[in-house]
Design a protein around this motif. Structure first.
Motif, short mmCIF file in Angstrom:
data_model
loop_
_atom_site.label_atom_id
_atom_site.label_comp_id
_atom_site.label_asym_id
_atom_site.label_seq_id
_atom_site.Cartn_x
_atom_site.Cartn_y
_atom_site.Cartn_z
N ARG A 173 116.64 -40.15 8.22
CA ARG A 173 115.90 -39.90 9.46
C ARG A 173 116.65 -38.85 10.24
N ASP A 174 116.03 -37.70 10.41
CA ASP A 174 116.66 -36.59 11.15
C ASP A 174 118.07 -36.32 10.65
N GLY A 175 118.22 -36.36 9.34
CA GLY A 175 119.51 -36.03 8.74
C GLY A 175 120.51 -37.15 8.68
N HIS A 176 120.17 -38.32 9.22
CA HIS A 176 121.08 -39.47 9.20
C HIS A 176 120.59 -40.47 8.15
N ARG A 177 121.49 -40.93 7.31
CA ARG A 177 121.10 -41.82 6.22
C ARG A 177 120.59 -43.16 6.77
N LEU A 178 119.50 -43.65 6.16
CA LEU A 178 118.92 -44.93 6.53
C LEU A 178 119.33 -46.00 5.53
N THR A 179 119.81 -47.12 6.04
CA THR A 179 120.10 -48.29 5.21
C THR A 179 119.49 -49.49 5.90
N ARG A 180 118.49 -50.07 5.29
CA ARG A 180 117.81 -51.20 5.90
C ARG A 180 118.60 -52.48 5.67
N ALA A 181 118.98 -53.15 6.75
CA ALA A 181 119.66 -54.43 6.65
C ALA A 181 118.67 -55.50 6.20
N PRO A 182 119.10 -56.50 5.46
CA PRO A 182 118.19 -57.58 5.07
C PRO A 182 117.61 -58.29 6.28
N ALA A 183 116.42 -58.84 6.11
CA ALA A 183 115.80 -59.62 7.18
C ALA A 183 116.55 -60.94 7.35
N ALA A 184 116.33 -61.61 8.47
CA ALA A 184 116.91 -62.93 8.69
C ALA A 184 116.46 -63.89 7.60
N ALA A 185 117.22 -64.93 7.39
CA ALA A 185 116.89 -65.88 6.32
C ALA A 185 115.63 -66.69 6.63
N ASP A 186 115.34 -66.92 7.89
CA ASP A 186 114.23 -67.77 8.30
C ASP A 186 112.96 -66.95 8.52
N PRO A 187 111.89 -67.18 7.73
CA PRO A 187 110.64 -66.43 7.93
C PRO A 187 110.06 -66.56 9.34
N ALA A 188 110.41 -67.63 10.03
CA ALA A 188 109.93 -67.80 11.40
C ALA A 188 110.51 -66.74 12.35
N LYS A 189 111.48 -66.00 11.86
CA LYS A 189 112.06 -64.92 12.66
C LYS A 189 111.57 -63.54 12.22
N TRP A 190 110.71 -63.50 11.22
CA TRP A 190 110.25 -62.22 10.70
C TRP A 190 109.08 -61.67 11.50
N ARG A 191 109.01 -60.35 11.55
CA ARG A 191 107.90 -59.65 12.18
C ARG A 191 107.20 -58.83 11.09
N GLY A 192 105.91 -59.07 10.92
CA GLY A 192 105.21 -58.38 9.85
C GLY A 192 103.80 -57.98 10.24
N SER A 193 103.11 -57.36 9.29
CA SER A 193 101.73 -56.94 9.49
C SER A 193 100.95 -57.24 8.21
N VAL A 194 99.76 -57.76 8.37
CA VAL A 194 98.90 -58.10 7.23
C VAL A 194 97.58 -57.35 7.38
N LYS A 195 97.31 -56.46 6.42
CA LYS A 195 96.07 -55.67 6.44
C LYS A 195 95.04 -56.39 5.58
N SER A 196 94.24 -57.21 6.19
CA SER A 196 93.33 -58.07 5.42
C SER A 196 91.91 -57.55 5.31
N ARG A 197 91.64 -56.40 5.89
CA ARG A 197 90.26 -55.90 5.95
C ARG A 197 89.60 -55.79 4.59
N PHE A 198 90.33 -55.33 3.58
CA PHE A 198 89.71 -55.05 2.29
C PHE A 198 89.90 -56.18 1.28
#
Length: 265
Positions: A137-162
């Protein structure tokens, strides 16, 4: 990598950004039932395609060109390499004057995305990824940290239209297991970087047009995340109508757990 990034920035500045919140009457058209296009999409694709061919003379599979001639998308399989172009990703946002839109290109070799570029004009942010070399991103390396262990803490999106009605009911009922489900940002060029940057932990897509998903899938994968079909096979760009269903997540464990939760009947 830098030259393609320059092409996107320059094409955006020339014909896309001047029309943001300034589209004139007649500059928005319907290209298919329920699907719209603007003059900015069409003009940007012409400019980007021409300059990409000058850089590397390969077939260009552009969203608007394929709308006019669907056979052009077959180059993703029939040719050793091809460019993929989404001149304005998030066209509905662009028309509505919302800043969540992007300009995207990817390079496909032997059926795999090997390089990707995403330009977000509203924030002047550039994302790039190269197979085996990382995400940036803008020349800086991206490293995604793992999500929290508890799904109740996750933020997501579900595209269910199709989704078919039965699967949609199952998936939507199972979203209760997660901390927050958003409607998404209606632009893959914004949503995939949201996962790479840590703003989202997962997204379930169903319809997977190649120009929408090839750039972001590589970005997320190279940042340490996962973009895979629901059977676990890695994402590969397919011509429209060939493949459906794609789950993108922050890390392998989150991907597995999300799939299990969403698809359990």
């Amino acid at each position: 990598m830098d030259k393609v990034a320059e092409i996107l920035v320059e094409a955006s500045a020339e014909v896309v950004e001047p029309r943001f919140r300034a589209l004139a009457a007649g500059e928005v058209m319907e290209k298919a039932p329920g699907e719209v296009v603007t003059v900015a999409d069409r003009e940007a694709e012409v400019i980007i395609a021409r300059r990409l061919r000058e850089l590397l003379p390969l077939p260009v599979v552009g969203e608007e060109a394929v709308a006019a001639d669907p056979a052009l998308a077959l180059a993703l399989h029939s040719e050793p390499a091809a460019w993929l172009v989404d001149p304005v990703d998030g066209t509905s946002n662009f028309i509505a004057g919302r800043p969540e839109y992007a300009v995207m290109v990817s390079l496909v070799r032997d059926g795999r995305t090997v390089a990707a570029w995403i330009w977000q004009p509203a924030t002047a942010t550039s994302y790039t990824a190269e197979l085996g070399a990382g995400a940036w991103r803008d020349g800086h390396r991206l490293t995604r940290a793992p999500a929290a262990a508890d799904p109740a803490k996750w933020r997501g999106s579900v595209k269910s239209r199709f989704l078919d009605p039965d699967r949609r009911r199952t998936v939507e009922a199972n979203t209760i297991a997660f901390g927050e489900i958003t409607a998404g940002r209606h632009a893959a060029g914004i949503e995939y970087p949201d996962i790479a940057d840590g703003a989202l932990d997962f997204i379930l897509y169903w319809r997977t047009l190649p120009w929408d998903h090839a750039p972001g899938s590589l970005l997320v994968s190279e940042a340490g995340g996962v973009s895979a079909r629901l059977d676990g096979s890695p994402y590969r760009p397919e011509a429209p109508g060939c493949e459906d269903g794609l789950l993108v997540a922050a890390d392998p464990a989150t991907w597995e757990r999300t799939r299990d939760i969403l698809l359990t009947r």
